[in-house]
Design a protein around this motif. Structure first.
Motif, short mmCIF file in Angstrom:
data_model
loop_
_atom_site.label_atom_id
_atom_site.label_comp_id
_atom_site.label_asym_id
_atom_site.label_seq_id
_atom_site.Cartn_x
_atom_site.Cartn_y
_atom_site.Cartn_z
N ALA A 226 -31.19 14.06 7.37
CA ALA A 226 -31.85 13.18 7.97
C ALA A 226 -33.19 13.13 7.64
CB ALA A 226 -31.91 13.74 9.53
N ALA A 227 -33.85 13.53 6.55
CA ALA A 227 -35.17 13.45 5.98
C ALA A 227 -35.34 12.08 5.13
CB ALA A 227 -35.41 14.76 5.44
N THR A 228 -36.39 11.56 5.33
CA THR A 228 -36.64 10.67 4.43
C THR A 228 -36.90 11.40 2.89
OG1 THR A 228 -38.91 10.59 4.77
CG2 THR A 228 -37.45 8.96 6.20
N PRO A 229 -36.81 10.35 1.71
CA PRO A 229 -37.43 10.90 0.61
C PRO A 229 -38.79 11.34 0.62
CG PRO A 229 -36.05 9.01 0.19
CD PRO A 229 -36.25 9.23 1.70
N ALA A 230 -39.71 10.52 1.28
CA ALA A 230 -41.21 10.81 1.42
C ALA A 230 -41.31 12.18 1.99
CB ALA A 230 -41.79 9.91 2.23
N GLU A 231 -40.61 12.60 3.04
CA GLU A 231 -41.02 13.92 3.89
C GLU A 231 -40.22 14.92 2.79
OE1 GLU A 231 -39.71 12.63 8.29
OE2 GLU A 231 -38.24 12.87 6.95
N VAL A 232 -39.17 14.76 2.05
CA VAL A 232 -38.83 15.97 1.10
C VAL A 232 -39.83 15.93 0.02
CG1 VAL A 232 -37.29 16.43 -0.75
CG2 VAL A 232 -36.40 15.60 1.25
N ALA A 233 -40.37 14.79 -0.45
CA ALA A 233 -41.38 15.06 -1.58
C ALA A 233 -42.79 15.55 -0.97
CB ALA A 233 -41.93 13.73 -1.99
N ALA A 234 -43.15 15.60 0.41
CA ALA A 234 -44.11 15.95 0.98
C ALA A 234 -43.91 17.72 1.06
CB ALA A 234 -44.61 15.55 2.31
N VAL A 235 -42.80 17.91 1.43
CA VAL A 235 -42.75 19.36 1.42
C VAL A 235 -42.65 20.12 0.34
CG1 VAL A 235 -40.75 21.26 2.08
CG2 VAL A 235 -41.27 19.17 3.76
N LEU A 236 -41.89 19.47 -0.83
CA LEU A 236 -41.88 20.10 -1.90
C LEU A 236 -43.59 19.92 -2.65
CD1 LEU A 236 -38.65 18.85 -3.41
CD2 LEU A 236 -39.16 20.85 -2.74
N ALA B 94 -32.87 24.02 1.05
CA ALA B 94 -32.14 25.13 2.06
C ALA B 94 -32.95 26.43 1.63
CB ALA B 94 -30.82 25.22 1.68
N ARG B 95 -33.27 26.61 0.30
CA ARG B 95 -33.97 27.76 -0.18
C ARG B 95 -35.44 27.79 -0.07
NH1 ARG B 95 -30.30 26.92 -4.36
NH2 ARG B 95 -31.83 26.10 -5.77
N VAL B 96 -36.01 26.65 -0.20
CA VAL B 96 -37.42 26.66 -0.07
C VAL B 96 -37.92 26.73 1.36
CG1 VAL B 96 -39.47 25.10 -0.42
CG2 VAL B 96 -37.73 25.34 -2.34
N TRP C 23 -34.04 24.38 5.63
CA TRP C 23 -33.41 23.14 5.97
C TRP C 23 -31.75 23.55 5.87
CZ3 TRP C 23 -35.85 18.07 3.90
CH2 TRP C 23 -37.13 18.09 4.43
N ARG C 24 -31.28 23.28 6.97
CA ARG C 24 -29.72 22.94 7.10
C ARG C 24 -29.37 21.79 6.58
NH1 ARG C 24 -31.50 25.39 12.01
NH2 ARG C 24 -30.80 27.46 12.31
N PRO C 25 -28.14 21.54 6.20
CA PRO C 25 -27.83 20.28 5.67
C PRO C 25 -28.15 19.09 6.45
CG PRO C 25 -25.86 21.73 5.38
CD PRO C 25 -26.94 22.31 6.35
N GLY C 26 -27.88 18.98 7.88
CA GLY C 26 -28.24 17.96 8.79
C GLY C 26 -29.66 17.48 8.66
N GLU C 27 -30.60 18.62 8.52
CA GLU C 27 -32.13 18.31 8.39
C GLU C 27 -32.28 17.68 6.97
OE1 GLU C 27 -33.52 22.13 10.96
OE2 GLU C 27 -32.72 22.60 9.08
N PHE C 28 -31.59 18.08 5.88
CA PHE C 28 -31.70 17.45 4.79
C PHE C 28 -31.44 15.95 4.71
CE2 PHE C 28 -30.06 16.09 0.69
CZ PHE C 28 -31.11 16.10 -0.26
N ALA D 190 -24.50 12.17 -6.10
CA ALA D 190 -23.70 13.21 -5.53
C ALA D 190 -24.32 14.61 -5.97
CB ALA D 190 -22.31 13.07 -5.34
N PRO D 191 -24.35 14.95 -7.18
CA PRO D 191 -24.60 16.08 -7.84
C PRO D 191 -26.06 16.29 -7.75
CG PRO D 191 -23.22 14.95 -9.29
CD PRO D 191 -23.51 14.05 -8.27
N GLY D 192 -26.91 15.39 -7.96
CA GLY D 192 -28.21 15.41 -7.55
C GLY D 192 -28.52 15.68 -6.38
N ALA D 193 -28.22 15.06 -5.29
CA ALA D 193 -28.46 15.17 -3.88
C ALA D 193 -27.96 16.54 -3.32
CB ALA D 193 -27.77 14.03 -3.18
N LEU D 194 -26.91 16.97 -3.86
CA LEU D 194 -26.39 18.42 -3.41
C LEU D 194 -27.44 19.48 -3.85
CD1 LEU D 194 -22.47 18.02 -3.83
CD2 LEU D 194 -23.87 18.29 -1.85
N ALA D 195 -27.59 19.24 -5.29
CA ALA D 195 -28.54 19.94 -5.80
C ALA D 195 -29.99 20.28 -5.13
CB ALA D 195 -28.94 19.76 -7.25
N LEU D 196 -30.30 18.93 -4.50
CA LEU D 196 -31.73 19.03 -3.91
C LEU D 196 -31.48 19.50 -2.52
CD1 LEU D 196 -34.72 18.19 -3.75
CD2 LEU D 196 -33.75 15.93 -3.21
#
Length: 68
Positions: free
Chosen positions: A30-40, A18-20, A23-28, A7-13
């Motif tokens: 709904a995203a897959t880990p691969a999508e988050v990694a690609a964006v970052l 959101a800052r980078v 993304w709104r919470p629902g977008e985060f 939970a703390p790690g997911a909330l931090a991510l």
């Protein structure tokens, strides 16, 4: 316990996403880990050397998909 650490790690991510990329919470969530990694990876500049996007292409995309 693993549940205590997720939970703390997911909330931090979620906050980072959101800052980078705005993304709104629902977008985060709904995203897959691969999508988050690609964006970052693209944000950090380590995106397989694809060269990114030029200003004209970005302007065209922003015109086609305006915020709001």
């Amino acid at each position: 316990m693993a549940d205590d650490r997720l939970a703390p790690g997911a909330l931090a991510l979620a906050g980072v996403m959101a800052r980078v990329c705005g993304w709104r919470p629902g977008e985060f969530w709904a995203a897959t880990p691969a999508e988050v990694a690609a964006v970052l990876a693209g944000w950090r500049g380590d995106d397989d050397g694809g060269g990114g996007i030029d200003g004209a292409a970005l302007a065209a995309m922003m015109e086609q998909y305006p915020d709001g």
